[in-house]
Design a protein around this motif. Structure first.
Motif, PDB file in Angstrom:
ATOM      1  N   THR A  60      39.427 -27.047  -9.929  1.00 51.61           N
ATOM      2  CA  THR A  60      39.615 -26.834  -8.570  1.00 51.61           C
ATOM      3  C   THR A  60      40.731 -26.096  -8.526  1.00 51.61           C
ATOM      4  O   THR A  60      41.012 -25.058  -7.641  1.00 51.61           O
ATOM      5  N   SER A  61      41.879 -26.329  -9.333  1.00 53.83           N
ATOM      6  CA  SER A  61      43.155 -25.653  -9.138  1.00 53.83           C
ATOM      7  C   SER A  61      42.937 -24.144  -9.453  1.00 53.83           C
ATOM      8  O   SER A  61      43.675 -23.185  -8.987  1.00 53.83           O
ATOM      9  N   TRP A  62      41.978 -23.899 -10.545  1.00 52.61           N
ATOM     10  CA  TRP A  62      41.583 -22.399 -10.653  1.00 52.61           C
ATOM     11  C   TRP A  62      41.139 -21.829  -9.500  1.00 52.61           C
ATOM     12  O   TRP A  62      41.144 -20.643  -9.190  1.00 52.61           O
ATOM     13  N   HIS A  63      40.196 -22.371  -8.863  1.00 60.39           N
ATOM     14  CA  HIS A  63      39.774 -21.892  -7.609  1.00 60.39           C
ATOM     15  C   HIS A  63      40.810 -21.632  -6.252  1.00 60.39           C
ATOM     16  O   HIS A  63      40.498 -20.640  -5.931  1.00 60.39           O
ATOM     17  N   ILE A 102      52.290 -18.351 -12.726  1.00 57.51           N
ATOM     18  CA  ILE A 102      52.047 -19.445 -11.567  1.00 57.51           C
ATOM     19  C   ILE A 102      51.001 -20.427 -12.192  1.00 57.51           C
ATOM     20  O   ILE A 102      50.111 -19.930 -12.775  1.00 57.51           O
ATOM     21  N   ALA A 103      51.519 -21.703 -12.505  1.00 57.58           N
ATOM     22  CA  ALA A 103      50.699 -22.644 -13.024  1.00 57.58           C
ATOM     23  C   ALA A 103      50.274 -23.721 -11.874  1.00 57.58           C
ATOM     24  O   ALA A 103      51.167 -24.195 -11.320  1.00 57.58           O
ATOM     25  N   ILE A 104      49.036 -23.785 -11.677  1.00 54.96           N
ATOM     26  CA  ILE A 104      48.809 -24.733 -10.791  1.00 54.96           C
ATOM     27  C   ILE A 104      48.041 -25.944 -11.102  1.00 54.96           C
ATOM     28  O   ILE A 104      47.268 -25.981 -12.073  1.00 54.96           O
ATOM     29  N   SER A 105      48.544 -27.097 -10.842  1.00 53.77           N
ATOM     30  CA  SER A 105      47.827 -28.448 -11.166  1.00 53.77           C
ATOM     31  C   SER A 105      48.003 -29.424 -10.156  1.00 53.77           C
ATOM     32  O   SER A 105      49.407 -29.575  -9.948  1.00 53.77           O
ATOM     33  N   PHE A 126      58.546 -15.802 -16.755  1.00 52.11           N
ATOM     34  CA  PHE A 126      59.294 -16.841 -15.935  1.00 52.11           C
ATOM     35  C   PHE A 126      58.142 -17.634 -15.403  1.00 52.11           C
ATOM     36  O   PHE A 126      57.110 -17.115 -14.775  1.00 52.11           O
ATOM     37  N   VAL A 127      58.086 -18.995 -15.466  1.00 49.82           N
ATOM     38  CA  VAL A 127      57.011 -19.617 -14.890  1.00 49.82           C
ATOM     39  C   VAL A 127      57.372 -20.631 -13.929  1.00 49.82           C
ATOM     40  O   VAL A 127      58.120 -21.424 -13.842  1.00 49.82           O
ATOM     41  N   PHE A 128      56.383 -20.583 -12.986  1.00 51.76           N
ATOM     42  CA  PHE A 128      56.590 -21.408 -11.761  1.00 51.76           C
ATOM     43  C   PHE A 128      55.407 -22.275 -11.470  1.00 51.76           C
ATOM     44  O   PHE A 128      54.324 -22.029 -11.615  1.00 51.76           O
ATOM     45  N   GLY A 129      55.625 -23.613 -11.287  1.00 52.44           N
ATOM     46  CA  GLY A 129      54.683 -24.493 -11.196  1.00 52.44           C
ATOM     47  C   GLY A 129      54.345 -24.880  -9.624  1.00 52.44           C
ATOM     48  O   GLY A 129      55.170 -24.850  -8.755  1.00 52.44           O
ATOM     49  N   VAL A 130      53.045 -25.110  -9.403  1.00 51.92           N
ATOM     50  CA  VAL A 130      52.445 -25.345  -8.185  1.00 51.92           C
ATOM     51  C   VAL A 130      51.972 -26.929  -8.682  1.00 51.92           C
ATOM     52  O   VAL A 130      50.805 -26.859  -8.930  1.00 51.92           O
ATOM     53  N   CYS A 131      52.692 -27.835  -8.336  1.00 54.06           N
ATOM     54  CA  CYS A 131      51.955 -29.146  -8.732  1.00 54.06           C
ATOM     55  C   CYS A 131      52.115 -30.115  -7.545  1.00 54.06           C
ATOM     56  O   CYS A 131      52.856 -30.161  -6.481  1.00 54.06           O
ATOM     57  N   ASN A 132      51.124 -31.345  -7.545  1.00 55.47           N
ATOM     58  CA  ASN A 132      51.339 -32.395  -6.556  1.00 55.47           C
ATOM     59  C   ASN A 132      51.948 -33.410  -7.101  1.00 55.47           C
ATOM     60  O   ASN A 132      52.893 -34.234  -6.377  1.00 55.47           O
ATOM     61  N   VAL A 133      52.081 -33.873  -8.432  1.00 54.27           N
ATOM     62  CA  VAL A 133      52.540 -35.003  -8.848  1.00 54.27           C
ATOM     63  C   VAL A 133      53.912 -34.781  -9.011  1.00 54.27           C
ATOM     64  O   VAL A 133      54.113 -34.095 -10.139  1.00 54.27           O
ATOM     65  N   VAL A 134      54.943 -35.475  -8.416  1.00 55.28           N
ATOM     66  CA  VAL A 134      56.408 -35.297  -8.472  1.00 55.28           C
ATOM     67  C   VAL A 134      56.825 -35.906  -9.984  1.00 55.28           C
ATOM     68  O   VAL A 134      56.440 -36.934 -10.457  1.00 55.28           O
ATOM     69  N   GLY A 135      57.624 -35.000 -10.764  1.00 59.30           N
ATOM     70  CA  GLY A 135      58.211 -35.452 -11.828  1.00 59.30           C
ATOM     71  C   GLY A 135      57.053 -35.370 -13.085  1.00 59.30           C
ATOM     72  O   GLY A 135      57.257 -35.838 -14.214  1.00 59.30           O
ATOM     73  N   GLU A 141      58.246 -28.911 -17.135  1.00 57.75           N
ATOM     74  CA  GLU A 141      58.080 -27.590 -18.047  1.00 57.75           C
ATOM     75  C   GLU A 141      58.166 -26.405 -17.729  1.00 57.75           C
ATOM     76  O   GLU A 141      58.845 -25.434 -18.259  1.00 57.75           O
ATOM     77  N   THR A 142      58.195 -26.135 -16.212  1.00 56.96           N
ATOM     78  CA  THR A 142      58.184 -24.865 -15.423  1.00 56.96           C
ATOM     79  C   THR A 142      59.452 -24.648 -15.254  1.00 56.96           C
ATOM     80  O   THR A 142      60.608 -25.598 -15.077  1.00 56.96           O
ATOM     81  N   HIS A 143      59.949 -23.532 -14.952  1.00 65.13           N
ATOM     82  CA  HIS A 143      61.225 -22.787 -14.797  1.00 65.13           C
ATOM     83  C   HIS A 143      61.696 -23.196 -13.389  1.00 65.13           C
ATOM     84  O   HIS A 143      62.954 -23.632 -12.885  1.00 65.13           O
ATOM     85  N   ALA A 144      60.539 -23.266 -12.409  1.00 64.91           N
ATOM     86  CA  ALA A 144      60.935 -23.468 -10.983  1.00 64.91           C
ATOM     87  C   ALA A 144      59.694 -23.636 -10.222  1.00 64.91           C
ATOM     88  O   ALA A 144      58.422 -23.630 -11.232  1.00 64.91           O
ATOM     89  N   GLY A 145      59.567 -24.226  -9.207  1.00 60.47           N
ATOM     90  CA  GLY A 145      58.099 -24.551  -8.808  1.00 60.47           C
ATOM     91  C   GLY A 145      58.351 -25.126  -7.104  1.00 60.47           C
ATOM     92  O   GLY A 145      59.381 -25.054  -6.517  1.00 60.47           O
ATOM     93  N   ALA A 146      56.873 -25.344  -6.648  1.00 59.71           N
ATOM     94  CA  ALA A 146      56.950 -25.910  -5.245  1.00 59.71           C
ATOM     95  C   ALA A 146      56.037 -27.091  -5.317  1.00 59.71           C
ATOM     96  O   ALA A 146      54.826 -26.590  -5.755  1.00 59.71           O
ATOM     97  N   TYR A 147      56.225 -27.901  -4.809  1.00 58.97           N
ATOM     98  CA  TYR A 147      55.216 -29.143  -4.657  1.00 58.97           C
ATOM     99  C   TYR A 147      54.381 -28.949  -3.682  1.00 58.97           C
ATOM    100  O   TYR A 147      54.875 -28.512  -2.491  1.00 58.97           O
ATOM    101  N   THR A 148      53.061 -29.432  -3.701  1.00 57.02           N
ATOM    102  CA  THR A 148      52.199 -29.627  -2.497  1.00 57.02           C
ATOM    103  C   THR A 148      52.782 -30.936  -2.269  1.00 57.02           C
ATOM    104  O   THR A 148      52.742 -31.851  -3.085  1.00 57.02           O
ATOM    105  N   HIS A 149      52.591 -31.304  -0.872  1.00 56.73           N
ATOM    106  CA  HIS A 149      52.877 -32.788  -0.608  1.00 56.73           C
ATOM    107  C   HIS A 149      51.664 -33.341  -0.125  1.00 56.73           C
ATOM    108  O   HIS A 149      51.539 -33.722   1.144  1.00 56.73           O
ATOM    109  N   ALA A 150      50.657 -33.515  -0.834  1.00 59.79           N
ATOM    110  CA  ALA A 150      49.319 -34.073  -0.609  1.00 59.79           C
ATOM    111  C   ALA A 150      49.323 -35.666  -0.593  1.00 59.79           C
ATOM    112  O   ALA A 150      48.318 -36.288  -0.191  1.00 59.79           O
ATOM    113  N   GLY A 151      50.232 -36.088  -1.276  1.00 57.65           N
ATOM    114  CA  GLY A 151      50.331 -37.517  -1.516  1.00 57.65           C
ATOM    115  C   GLY A 151      49.213 -37.764  -2.669  1.00 57.65           C
ATOM    116  O   GLY A 151      48.569 -36.810  -3.247  1.00 57.65           O
TER     117      GLY A 151
END
Ligand code: F6R
Length: 367
Positions: A60-63, A102-105, A126-135, A141-151
């Motif tokens: 789904t993250s690939w979608h 950009i890695a999405i997970s 340069f690798v940027f993460g878009v993750c939901n689970v904090v930490g 592992e990514t240089h920077a990122g932005a969290y989704t706040h989906a809970g």
């Protein structure tokens, strides 16, 4: 803990208006015309100098990555490629210093995505993460990122993670577009305003589509196969709709760009074949309508997702599901909703284990 819902999946589907808001809160200031995300601001030069953005993810993250490809390219004119992390890591991919990965997970623990990140870093990207689970591992592992706040997302089938990933990636595209001047001022402001009100429209979509999705589910729950079609921004939504149905109801489903139908899948169409067609008013509407006509003339059963008030498709389709109107680029956030509900109701009617489908794990930490 399911908050009165029968399943976590349904609870998480209904959480989407709130979590999309949580995801943009403090980042999107529509009236001021500002988008601020620390991970982007701190690395703005890198993004502006990027020759290319590579998106790596699974499932789904690939979608969500595919939706982002269309949005980022349209808004910023930066070339974007989207790859399955598992393919990327094993094919000696071309990665240059001026590439941003950009890695999405959702989980931040997917083994193939993590390995793709390590490979990209070794090659100087340069690798940027878009993750939901904090930490999570990927967020570290990514240089920077932005969290989704989906809970917390408990249902194995991803729902609110998908829509919040799209929200984050849309904000990134808008921020970069502002810096690059690739959108007109009025378009930029229009997109910001539209994103700000999207949670209300998602809420409206939930209210408008749940009952009709249930009615349609009852008709098609015993189908062997199902085809999902969409174009443009809604082609990845077709893939996601098909994946949701496969995962939780075990009905074989395939998603296709609608125009590809005539290059093969049209051979499958007969009166036994339900075809879910995503046909919002914005986008390639006329083209999709002619695809619907092609299905109809072969007696396929048409379930169409349309914009509220649509009459043309209503005359052709067997069933229509109406959603609120929005811009083409943001339409995936609304078209996804009835597809999630349709899969959910079909799975429930087939007595499937909705939250824990057979053979699947919430986070795939082995390759
Ligand atoms: C789909 C689903 C999987 C995940 C995939 C990636 O509903 O749950 O396809 O999307 O395993 O997982 P994350 O996003 O945690 O990397």
């Amino acid at each position: 803990e399911k908050g009165g819902y029968d399943h976590f999946m349904l609870k998480e589907i209904y959480e989407q208006p709130n979590v999309i808001k949580d995801t943009y809160r403090g980042r999107l200031l529509a009236n001021e015309g500002i988008i601020k995300m620390a991970g982007i601001e701190d690395n703005l030069e890198k993004f502006l100098n990027a020759d290319r953005i590579l998106i790596v993810a699974c499932g789904t993250s690939w979608h969500a990555g595919l939706v982002a490809e269309y949005i980022i390219e349209e808004f910023t004119r930066i070339p974007v490629e989207v790859e399955y992390a598992s393919e990327f890591r094993y094919r000696n991919p071309i990665i240059n210093k001026n590439d941003i990965v950009i890695a999405i997970s959702q989980s931040g623990e997917t083994a193939d995505t993590l390995a793709a990140i390590k490979l990209a870093k070794e090659n100087g990207a340069f690798v940027f993460g878009v993750c939901n689970v904090v930490g999570s591992s990927i967020s570290r592992e990514t240089h920077a990122g932005a969290y989704t706040h989906a809970g917390p997302e408990i249902g194995v089938a991803s729902t609110k993670a998908f829509t919040t990933q799209i929200t984050v990636l849309t904000m990134i595209a808008l921020r970069l577009a502002k810096a690059k001047g690739t959108l007109s001022n009025s378009d930029f402001h229009r997109h910001l305003q539209e994103l700000e009100i999207i949670p209300e429209k998602v809420q409206e979509a939930l209210e408008m589509t749940n009952e009709v999705a249930k009615t349609i589910a009852a008709k098609f729950k015993d189908s062997q196969n199902c085809l999902y079609l969409g174009r443009g921004y809604n082609f990845p939504v077709a893939l996601e709709g098909a994946l949701k149905l496969k995962e939780i109801s075990y009905i074989h489903a395939e998603g296709y760009p609608a125009a590809e139908m005539k290059h093969g899948p049209i051979a499958l169409i007969d009166e036994q074949m339900p075809v879910v067609v995503i046909a919002p008013k914005q986008g390639h509407y006329d083209k999709v309508v002619s695809n619907i006509q092609e299905i109809k003339s072969r007696s396929g059963k048409i379930i169409a997702i349309v914009t509220k008030g649509d009459t043309q498709v209503r005359d052709l389709a067997d069933y229509v599901i109406e959603i609120p109107d929005t811009s083409d680029a943001l339409s995936p956030l609304l078209t996804t909703i009835p597809l999630q509900l349709l899969s959910y109701h079909i799975a429930v009617m087939r007595d499937c284990n909705v939250d824990q489908p057979r053979n699947l794990a919430k986070s795939v930490t082995v390759e």
